[in-house]
Structure formats: structure tokens, C-alpha cells
Design an enzyme around this catalytic site. Structure first.
Site, PDB file in Angstrom:
ATOM      1  N   ASP A  35       0.798  -1.242  -0.019  1.00  0.00           N
ATOM      2  CA  ASP A  35       0.092  -0.034   0.119  1.00  0.00           C
ATOM      3  C   ASP A  35       0.890   1.293  -0.118  1.00  0.00           C
ATOM      4  O   ASP A  35       2.145   1.351   0.448  1.00  0.00           O
ATOM      5  CB  ASP A  35      -0.946  -0.061   1.092  1.00  0.00           C
ATOM      6  N   GLY A  36       0.191   2.316  -0.606  1.00  0.00           N
ATOM      7  CA  GLY A  36       0.801   3.737  -0.405  1.00  0.00           C
ATOM      8  C   GLY A  36       1.717   3.967  -1.768  1.00  0.00           C
ATOM      9  O   GLY A  36       2.291   5.109  -1.821  1.00  0.00           O
ATOM     10  N   ARG A  39       0.426   7.575  -2.404  1.00  0.00           N
ATOM     11  CA  ARG A  39       0.980   8.561  -1.667  1.00  0.00           C
ATOM     12  C   ARG A  39       2.107   8.757  -2.009  1.00  0.00           C
ATOM     13  O   ARG A  39       2.830  10.120  -1.984  1.00  0.00           O
ATOM     14  CB  ARG A  39       0.834   8.412  -0.111  1.00  0.00           C
ATOM     15  N   TRP A  40       2.818   7.852  -2.624  1.00  0.00           N
ATOM     16  CA  TRP A  40       4.530   8.180  -2.869  1.00  0.00           C
ATOM     17  C   TRP A  40       4.625   9.012  -4.122  1.00  0.00           C
ATOM     18  O   TRP A  40       5.472   9.978  -4.091  1.00  0.00           O
ATOM     19  CB  TRP A  40       5.094   6.449  -3.287  1.00  0.00           C
ATOM     20  N   HIS A  52       2.347   3.455  -9.060  1.00  0.00           N
ATOM     21  CA  HIS A  52       2.107   2.114  -9.291  1.00  0.00           C
ATOM     22  C   HIS A  52       3.175   1.417 -10.065  1.00  0.00           C
ATOM     23  O   HIS A  52       3.820   0.243  -9.748  1.00  0.00           O
ATOM     24  CB  HIS A  52       0.892   1.777 -10.260  1.00  0.00           C
ATOM     25  N   SER A  80      -7.617  -5.577  -5.139  1.00  0.00           N
ATOM     26  CA  SER A  80      -8.773  -6.079  -4.329  1.00  0.00           C
ATOM     27  C   SER A  80     -10.118  -5.854  -4.955  1.00  0.00           C
ATOM     28  O   SER A  80     -10.217  -5.215  -6.000  1.00  0.00           O
ATOM     29  CB  SER A  80      -8.945  -5.274  -3.064  1.00  0.00           C
ATOM     30  N   LEU A 146      10.385 -20.544  -4.672  1.00  0.00           N
ATOM     31  CA  LEU A 146       9.424 -19.825  -3.902  1.00  0.00           C
ATOM     32  C   LEU A 146       8.004 -20.159  -4.545  1.00  0.00           C
ATOM     33  O   LEU A 146       7.994 -20.018  -5.896  1.00  0.00           O
ATOM     34  CB  LEU A 146       9.881 -18.484  -4.048  1.00  0.00           C
ATOM     35  N   ARG A 209      -4.982  -2.163   8.863  1.00  0.00           N
ATOM     36  CA  ARG A 209      -6.342  -2.847   8.474  1.00  0.00           C
ATOM     37  C   ARG A 209      -6.082  -3.830   7.563  1.00  0.00           C
ATOM     38  O   ARG A 209      -4.837  -3.836   6.757  1.00  0.00           O
ATOM     39  CB  ARG A 209      -7.364  -1.893   8.111  1.00  0.00           C
ATOM     40  N   SER A 211      -8.261  -5.003   5.105  1.00  0.00           N
ATOM     41  CA  SER A 211      -8.863  -4.494   3.790  1.00  0.00           C
ATOM     42  C   SER A 211      -9.263  -5.655   3.104  1.00  0.00           C
ATOM     43  O   SER A 211      -8.864  -5.744   1.779  1.00  0.00           O
ATOM     44  CB  SER A 211      -7.798  -3.497   2.836  1.00  0.00           C
ATOM     45  N   GLU A 222       0.891 -13.144  12.220  1.00  0.00           N
ATOM     46  CA  GLU A 222       1.650 -12.085  13.076  1.00  0.00           C
ATOM     47  C   GLU A 222       1.557 -10.894  11.936  1.00  0.00           C
ATOM     48  O   GLU A 222       1.713 -11.179  11.119  1.00  0.00           O
ATOM     49  CB  GLU A 222       3.023 -12.225  13.447  1.00  0.00           C
TER      50      GLU A 222
END
Ligand code: IPE
Ligand code: IPE
Ligand code: MG
Length: 257
Positions: A35-36, A39-40, A52, A80, A146, A209, A211, A222
Site C-alpha cells: 500500500d502507498g 501517496r508515494w 504504481h 482487491s 518460492l 487494517r 482491507s 503475526e
């Protein structure tokens, strides 16, 4: 008996960053809410899509960092079920980035032994994206590195509802009795069926949160929240989150020992 005042050492502890211990166990499954990006970009006076694009670079380095640290599963929240609410131009930009990402980056990662999977409702995605998704899953399914899962058009509630609907359908068809349901049977209906529950969930950008991410699966996960914006997220930030995880005591409802 007079109760002694508990020592409050937390503020002191947080003043010193925990350091990553490469001898201590690392989480098997890390989930990230990236997230962010907006704002970045905003902080630099740039349009959101630049954030993005920069975010894609952070994904690249994070996948490699996870492999380096010995993490077996990485799941990222890329889009999402609720992100369709954004302006069409932003949704188009995100879908465009996804196309390029799957073609270029995932093909490369597949060659490096990464197993790629997707979760989320594919019904609303463009046909060509669905095609790319299926192809990358198919071509990497025997890889042993992975396991990298990308959540697109994913919502935890929707995933749970879909599982309930399919189970009900099987009851109607006589394949199951209502009383057959238990945690492991229910999990077999979830999209994350072949993934262990996340041990550590990281959310960047300071929001605290879920979301609608991995609601069922994060029952005992955790959580680590960091104010770093996703495009700035580096291997060092991953190590810090893992270090924080390493000093937690997971009790699963049991008592401390
Ligand atoms: C995360 O960054 C990327 C997606 C949700 C696709 P945001 O676009 O949510 O960035 P902020 O939260 O507006 O800064
Ligand atoms: C969550 O971020 C979704 C993804 C990172 C893909 P959002 O930016 O959409 O979440 P809210 O709206 O702030 O809760
Ligand atoms: Mg956001």
C-alpha cells in the site's frame, strides 16, 4: 499479596530496531498488503500511476529478497475486489501494468524456479489477462522454488462466500452431508487451499487494517505494520519485519512457557 507493578519495557524495546537473525527461523509464508503507491507519487507531485510503476520494482526486489531469506511462500495483494471503485483510468493503468508484469517479470521468475499462482475472482478480468494467468500457472507448476501467489480481484469475504456456495452445492448434489463441514474440509473449498496460513503479514504505508485480505487464513498470523510506502520497500525493510516476527511469541490460544 501486593502485586508488583509490571515493568514496562516496550517503549525502550521499540527505540532499538530489532535486527534480523539469520540463524533464527524465518516465517514460511509471508503475505504483503502493498500500500502507498498513490501517496508515494503524490509526495513527489507525480500522477498516481508513476507510483504504481515504481511499486512493480519493489515487487521485483521483494520476491528475490524472500528467496534469499529462505521464505517458502510469498503472497501479495495486487488488486482487491473493492479496487474497481477507483477511477476507470487508474483501473486501466493497473490492469495494463499487470499484463506487462506477467509477460516480462513472471516469465523471468518462472525461469528462475519460482512457482506462480493467482487467487481472486477471474470472472471480471479481461480474457487476455486470464490467458496470461493460466499460462504462467501452468508453465511454472513443477517449479520447486518460492511459491509466489498474486491476489487479483481478491476479497476474503468473497472467497469465503464462494467456498460456502460450492459446499452447499455439493450437499445438494448428495456429495456431502451438512455435518461433514469442519475446518479442513472448508479450507479445501478456499482458493488458498494449497497454501499454508501466512505466518507474517506486512502492510506498508502506515494503514493498520486488513482491507479484506486473507480473512480466514490470518486467524493466527503475526501482523507487522510499517510506515514505509510500498515503492520504498527494500530488502532491509523485509528483514526488519522478519526480525520483528522473530521476537514474537506465537501462542495460538495456549499459555506462555
Ligand atoms: C496500493 O497503493 C496499490 C493498490 C491498491 C493497487 P494505493 O494505490 O492504494 O496507494 P495509496 O494508498 O493511495 O497511497
Ligand atoms: C488494499 O489497499 C488493496 C491492495 C493493496 C491491493 P487499499 O489502498 O485498496 O485499501 P484501503 O482502501 O485503504 O483500505
Ligand atoms: Mg491504498
Amino acid at each position: 499479596m501486593k502485586l508488583r507493578k509490571a515493568k514496562y519495557s516496550r517503549s525502550k524495546a521499540t527505540a532499538v530496531e530489532p535486527t534480523f537473525d539469520d540463524k533464527a527461523p524465518v516465517p514460511a509464508h509471508v503475505a504483503i498488503i502493498m500500500d502507498g503507491n498513490g501517496r508515494w507519487a503524490q509526495a513527489r507531485g507525480l500522477p498516481r500511476f508513476v507510483g504504481h510503476r515504481q511499486g512493480v520494482k519493489a515487487v521485483r526486489s521483494t520476491v528475490r529478497a524472500c528467496s534469499d531469506l529462505g521464505i517458502s511462500y510469498l503472497t501479495i495483494y495486487a488488486f482487491s475486489s473493492e479496487n474497481w471503485k477507483r477511477p476507470a483510468s487508474e483501473v486501466d493503468e493497473l490492469m495494463g501494468l499487470l499484463r506487462v508484469y506477467i509477460r516480462r517479470e513472471l516469465t523471468e521468475l518462472g525461469r528462475e524456479g519460482v512457482r506462480i499462482r493467482f487467487i481472486g475472482d477471474r470472472g471480471r478480468l479481461a480474457d487476455d489477462i486470464n490467458h496470461l494467468i493460466t499460462n504462467s500457472e501452468e508453465s511454472t507448476k513443477n517449479n520447486t522454488g518460492l511459491t509466489f501467489t498474486v491476489a487479483i480481484n481478491y476479497g476474503g469475504r468473497q472467497e469465503i462466500l464462494e467456498a460456502a456456495r460450492r459446499f452447499a452445492q455439493h450437499v445438494q448434489e448428495g456429495e456431502h452431508e451438512p455435518e461433514d463441514i469442519n475446518e479442513s474440509l472448508f479450507e479445501s473449498y478456499l482458493e488458498s487451499e494449497k497454501l499454508p496460513d501466512p505466518d507474517l503479514l506486512i502492510r506498508t504505508s502506515g494503514e493498520q487494517r486488513l482491507s479484506n485480505f486473507l480473512l480466514w487464513q490470518s486467524a493466527y498470523t503475526e501482523f507487522v505494520f510499517t510506515s514505509t510506502l510500498w515503492p520504498d520497500f527494500k530488502k532491509k525493510n523485509l528483514e526488519q519485519a522478519v526480525a520483528e516476527y522473530q521476537r514474537r511469541e506465537r501462542r495460538y490460544g495456549g499459555s506462555s512457557h
